[in-house]
Design an enzyme around this catalytic site. Structure first.
Site, PDB file in Angstrom:
ATOM      1  N   SER A  62       0.817  -1.209   0.000  1.00 26.64           N
ATOM      2  CA  SER A  62       0.000   0.000   0.000  1.00 26.64           C
ATOM      3  C   SER A  62       0.854   1.264   0.000  1.00 26.64           C
ATOM      4  O   SER A  62       1.989   1.266   0.479  1.00 26.64           O
ATOM      5  CB  SER A  62      -0.910   0.025   1.231  1.00 26.64           C
ATOM      6  OG  SER A  62      -1.673  -1.151   1.303  1.00 26.64           O
ATOM      7  N   GLN A  63       0.251   2.333  -0.492  1.00 29.45           N
ATOM      8  CA  GLN A  63       0.851   3.675  -0.447  1.00 29.45           C
ATOM      9  C   GLN A  63       1.159   4.030   1.014  1.00 29.45           C
ATOM     10  O   GLN A  63       0.353   3.731   1.898  1.00 29.45           O
ATOM     11  CB  GLN A  63      -0.203   4.614  -1.025  1.00 29.45           C
ATOM     12  CG  GLN A  63       0.135   6.058  -1.065  1.00 29.45           C
ATOM     13  CD  GLN A  63      -1.114   6.891  -1.405  1.00 29.45           C
ATOM     14  OE1 GLN A  63      -2.208   6.353  -1.557  1.00 29.45           O
ATOM     15  NE2 GLN A  63      -0.927   8.180  -1.517  1.00 29.45           N
TER      16      GLN A  63
END
Ligand code: SAH
Length: 213
Positions: A62-63
């Site tokens: 994930s970011q």
């Protein structure tokens, strides 16, 4: 100070703190965990950019901002027991562990489970417990959990996870009837009552399983 520590400090400043993440335990954990080691070597230099990255098998890490936002939304205190669904790279699990939580994490893909297990051992995250299974069924033998975090998006709230949430307890999960158009949902259990509220839009990979896609 090493190059990657400088990149991490910049990530904290420009992507995390500037967007309103202020939980000191989240900030300290993300300053500490060497995110680049959770992606393949060819991507080390991109690891601190403001985006998700591929980790193989069609999955992503994930970011950074999303990891921070979900970690803060958990409202966690050290010593709490947390269940993560979707181990993936192991990065979110490492952040939760650095926050002082007792982490149990489930992954459905055998090769990711094995690879990430070896990485977490090498980085001395030995207290994180991993399981190879369909996480939409939860981890019944280790329930209840004070907190549950789901890092893949399904069509609805998996009932086994609601049942395995402690009372009081809190779960953060992306849900979307379509694979695009997911929103983070916060599920709170208190005195036998389960309340849900819908938060920001997100875009996670599919939650695949008996209570997922
Ligand atoms: N938290 C991860 C995000 C990985 S992407 C990280 O920090 O890198 C989401 C992961 O969820 C993928 O690895 C995918 O294989 C896994 N996943 C999807 N459906 C699942 C299920 N039913 N049970 C367990 N893991 C699942």
């Amino acid at each position: 100070m090493g190059t990657f520590q400088i990149s991490r400090n910049r990530m904290l400043r420009e992507q995390i703190a500037s967007r309103g993440i202020c939980d000191p335990r989240v900030l300290a954990a993300m300053r500490k965990v060497p995110r680049h080691l959770f992606v393949e070597e060819a991507l080390y230099s991109q690891a601190y950019e403001d985006c998700p990255l591929p980790i193989g098998y069609g999955q992503t890490i994930s970011q950074p901002y999303i990891v921070a936002a979900m970690s803060q939304l958990l409202e966690a205190q050290p010593g709490m027991r947390v269940l993560e669904i979707g181990t993936g790279s192991g990065y979110q699990a490492a952040v939760l562990s650095e926050m002082g939580l007792e982490v149990c994490s489930v992954e459905r893909l055998h090769d990711l489970y094995t690879r990430t297990g070896a990485l977490l051992m090498r980085l001395r995250y030995r207290k994180i417990r991993l399981k190879l299974a369909d996480g939409t069924e939860g981890w019944p033998e280790s329930a209840p959990f004070d907190r549950i975090i789901v890092t893949a998006g399904g069509p609805s709230l998996p009932q086994p996870l609601v049942e395995q949430l402690a009372d009081p307890g809190l779960m953060i999960i992306p849900i979307g009837g379509e694979r695009r158009g997911q929103r983070l949902v916060r599920v709170r259990k208190e005195k036998g009552v389960v309340l849900q509220d819908t938060l920001e839009p997100v875009a996670f990979v599919d939650l695949v399983g008996s209570h997922g896609w």
